[in-house]
Design an enzyme around this catalytic site. Structure first.
Site, PDB file in Angstrom:
ATOM      1  N   GLU A 241       2.304   3.712  -6.161  1.00  0.00           N
ATOM      2  CA  GLU A 241       2.020   5.017  -6.756  1.00  0.00           C
ATOM      3  C   GLU A 241       2.717   6.135  -5.994  1.00  0.00           C
ATOM      4  O   GLU A 241       2.968   6.017  -4.798  1.00  0.00           O
ATOM      5  CB  GLU A 241       0.501   5.255  -6.751  1.00  0.00           C
TER       6      GLU A 241
ATOM      7  N   CYS B 117       4.690  12.839  -2.808  1.00  0.00           N
ATOM      8  CA  CYS B 117       3.928  11.944  -1.945  1.00  0.00           C
ATOM      9  C   CYS B 117       4.388  10.521  -2.264  1.00  0.00           C
ATOM     10  O   CYS B 117       4.329  10.092  -3.419  1.00  0.00           O
ATOM     11  CB  CYS B 117       2.442  12.119  -2.230  1.00  0.00           C
TER      12      CYS B 117
ATOM     13  N   CYS C  12      -2.589  -2.152   1.288  1.00  0.00           N
ATOM     14  CA  CYS C  12      -2.697  -1.724   2.696  1.00  0.00           C
ATOM     15  C   CYS C  12      -3.592  -2.702   3.433  1.00  0.00           C
ATOM     16  O   CYS C  12      -4.512  -3.260   2.843  1.00  0.00           O
ATOM     17  CB  CYS C  12      -3.277  -0.310   2.776  1.00  0.00           C
TER      18      CYS C  12
ATOM     19  N   CYS D  24      -9.476   1.609   5.094  1.00  0.00           N
ATOM     20  CA  CYS D  24     -10.251   2.830   5.367  1.00  0.00           C
ATOM     21  C   CYS D  24     -11.234   3.015   4.206  1.00  0.00           C
ATOM     22  O   CYS D  24     -10.833   2.914   3.044  1.00  0.00           O
ATOM     23  CB  CYS D  24      -9.327   4.044   5.478  1.00  0.00           C
TER      24      CYS D  24
ATOM     25  N   CYS E  52     -10.732   5.432   1.047  1.00  0.00           N
ATOM     26  CA  CYS E  52      -9.417   5.410   0.397  1.00  0.00           C
ATOM     27  C   CYS E  52      -9.334   4.287  -0.632  1.00  0.00           C
ATOM     28  O   CYS E  52      -9.658   3.135  -0.323  1.00  0.00           O
ATOM     29  CB  CYS E  52      -8.359   5.218   1.475  1.00  0.00           C
TER      30      CYS E  52
ATOM     31  N   CYS F  59      -4.269   8.277  -3.507  1.00  0.00           N
ATOM     32  CA  CYS F  59      -3.415   7.093  -3.480  1.00  0.00           C
ATOM     33  C   CYS F  59      -4.230   5.830  -3.702  1.00  0.00           C
ATOM     34  O   CYS F  59      -5.315   5.676  -3.189  1.00  0.00           O
ATOM     35  CB  CYS F  59      -2.631   7.017  -2.169  1.00  0.00           C
TER      36      CYS F  59
HETATM   37  S1  SF4 Z   1      -5.903   5.875   4.267  1.00  0.00           S
HETATM   38 FE1  SF4 Z   1      -5.621   4.213   2.742  1.00  0.00          FE
HETATM   39  S2  SF4 Z   1      -3.442   3.856   2.639  1.00  0.00           S
HETATM   40 FE2  SF4 Z   1      -3.835   5.070   4.494  1.00  0.00          FE
HETATM   41  S3  SF4 Z   1      -4.079   3.530   6.120  1.00  0.00           S
HETATM   42 FE3  SF4 Z   1      -6.132   3.925   5.340  1.00  0.00          FE
HETATM   43  S4  SF4 Z   1      -6.446   2.357   3.737  1.00  0.00           S
HETATM   44 FE4  SF4 Z   1      -4.254   2.438   4.167  1.00  0.00          FE
END
Ligand code: SF4
Length: 348
Positions: free
Chosen positions: A91, A104, A111, A115, A118, A336
Site C-alpha cells: 500500500e 508514503c 511486517c 505493533c 498497526c 498502512c
Molecule cells: S508500525 Fe506497523 S509497519 Fe511499522 S514496524 Fe510496527 S507493525 Fe511494522
C-alpha cells in the site's frame, strides 16, 4: 520469467549492449529511462532503435508495480493498493496539503514486528521489497500527484507497510536512486525514514552518514508501556534507543523526529508527557503528535480532547517543538496495512 533489467549489474547491461552491436552511449540512455524517467516498457523508449528495443524485451522485463485499486478520501488524500510482479500487494498513500504533496511508501510485504496499534502488524511478513519496487512507488505516486494535484511530490516518507531498517540494503539503494542527480534528484532532506526502533541499524545509519531525516515511532516513553504496544521494545529498550539516537545525531547532526500517538487512558497522562519530555531532551528532537486512525483489530483510540490539549500544552511549556498531525484518509482505510488486512480477512 525474464530478468528485470533493473536487477542486472552495470557490467552485464554494458556487455549486452556491446554484444548486440549497439553504441556504448545506449547505456546512459537506458539508465536515464529506467532511473530518471521511470519508463515502464521498452516500447516507450523511442530514442532507442526498434530492433534493439525488441532484443531488450526478448531478454529482459521491467516489472513495474501496478495500481490495483485507489480510493480518494473526502480530505483529498488517496490510498493505493499496488500489485507486485509475484502477485503480492502493498500500500501507498498520497497526502496533499497547501504547501506539500507527501508520498508514503512501503518497504516490506507485511511486517515481522506486530505493533499492536498497526494494521500491518496483523499481517505476516511475506518478503522484503526490492529496491526498484520502492523506487516504483515513488515514480507511480509522483505521476499520480501530477494527475490529481497538478504538482509533483514534495516529500517522501518511509512509513508504509514494513520496518524499513529490517530491509536496509533495498531501502538505502532506493533512496540512492531517488536522490541521485542521475536518478530523480530528490532532496534527501525531503525524505523521512520512520522506524519502530532497531537500535543497531539506527547506529548504522549514523555510520553511513545519511542525509535524510529520521523519525522514531515512540508512542510511550516508559519501557513497560512501550513493550505492551511494541514487542520490539523488549530487545531495543528506551535506553538502547536513546544511545543509538545520540550516536546518530553525533554522526549526522540531524535532529530526530519523535512520533507519538496519544492513546486514550494509555499514554495520555501528564506523567506520560513528562516521560516523553525527558526522553526528548536527551538528543535534539522535535515531537510529532499523530492522530490515530483506529483499526478494528484492537480497541486503542485517541485521547479525549481535554487530556490531549493538556498533554500538548505540557510539552510546549517544557520548550519542545511540537507539531500535531491530523490523520488522513480515515474514510479510505488510510493507515498502512488496513486495505491488505481487510483483503486477507475477506479471503479467509
Ligand atoms: S508500525 Fe506497523 S509497519 Fe511499522 S514496524 Fe510496527 S507493525 Fe511494522
Amino acid at each position: 520469467m525474464l530478468d528485470d533489467i533493473r536487477l542486472i549489474s552495470e557490467a552485464e547491461l554494458k556487455d549486452f549492449i556491446d554484444k548486440s552491436g549497439e553504441k556504448k552511449y545506449r547505456y546512459e540512455q537506458m539508465y536515464r529511462h529506467l532511473w530518471q524517467l521511470g519508463t515502464a516498457s521498452f516500447d516507450e523508449m523511442i530514442d532507442i532503435p526498434k530492433a534493439f528495443r525488441q532484443a531488450l524485451s526478448n531478454r529482459f522485463s521491467i516489472n513495474r508495480i501496478q495500481i490495483e485499486d485507489k480510493f480518494i478520501s473526502r480530505d483529498k488524500s488517496i490510498k493505493y493498493s499496488f500489485l507486485l510482479y509475484d502477485g503480492e500487494r502493498i500500500e501507498g498513500v498520497l497526502i496533499p496539503s497547501n504547501e506539500r504533496v507527501t508520498a508514503c511508501v512501503s518497504s516490506q510485504v507485511g511486517c515481522s514486528l506486530s505493533c499492536k496499534f498497526c494494521a500491518t502488524g496483523y499481517l505476516p511478513l511475506k518478503r522484503n521489497l526490492l529496491f526498484h519496487e520502492i523506487f516504483d512507488q515513488v515514480i507511480v505516486l509522483n505521476n499520480e500527484s501530477i494527475l490529481h494535484f497538478e504538482r509533483p511530490l514534495s516529500n517522501i516518507v518511509y512509513m508504509g507497510m514494513g520496518e524499513p531498517l529490517l530491509n536496509y540494503r533495498n531501502v538505502m539503494e532506493s533512496i540512492a536512486r531517488i536522490t541521485s542527480p542521475k536518478g530523480l534528484n530528490f532532496s534527501p532532506r525531503r525524505i523521512t525514514l520512520s522506524t519502530a526502533g532497531i537500535a543497531k541499524m539506527i547506529k548504522k545509519l549514523g555510520d553511513d552518514n545519511v542525509k535524510f531525516e529520521l523519525a522514531l515511532s515512540l508512542h510511550a516513553a516508559d519501557d513497560e508501556k512501550r513493550s505492551r504496544m511494541m514487542e520490539i521494545n523488549d530487545s531495543n529498550n528506551l535506553q538502547t534507543l536513546s544511545d543509538a539516537l545520540k550516536y546518530f545525531y553525533d554522526k549526522t547532526a540531524t535532529r530526530i523526529t519523535l512520533e507519538y500517538i496519544v492513546f486514550d487512558n494509555f499514554n495520555d497522562s501528564l506523567e506520560d508527557a513528562e516521560n516523553l519530555s525527558k526522553f526528548a531532551r536527551k538528543v535534539p528532537t522535535k515531537i510529532n503528535i499523530i492522530e490515530y486512525n483506529p483499526i478494528a483489530e484492537v480497541d486503542f483510540c485517541n485521547a479525549k480532547e481535554d487530556k490531549f490539549n493538556k498533554f500538548i500544552a505540557y510539552l510546549e511549556r517544557k520548550g519542545h517543538i511540537v507539531n500535531v498531525r491530523k490523520s488522513k484518509g480515515k474514510d479510505v482505510n488510510g493507515a498502512c496495512g488496513q486495505l491488505a488486512l481487510k483483503k486477507s480477512i475477506h479471503r479467509i
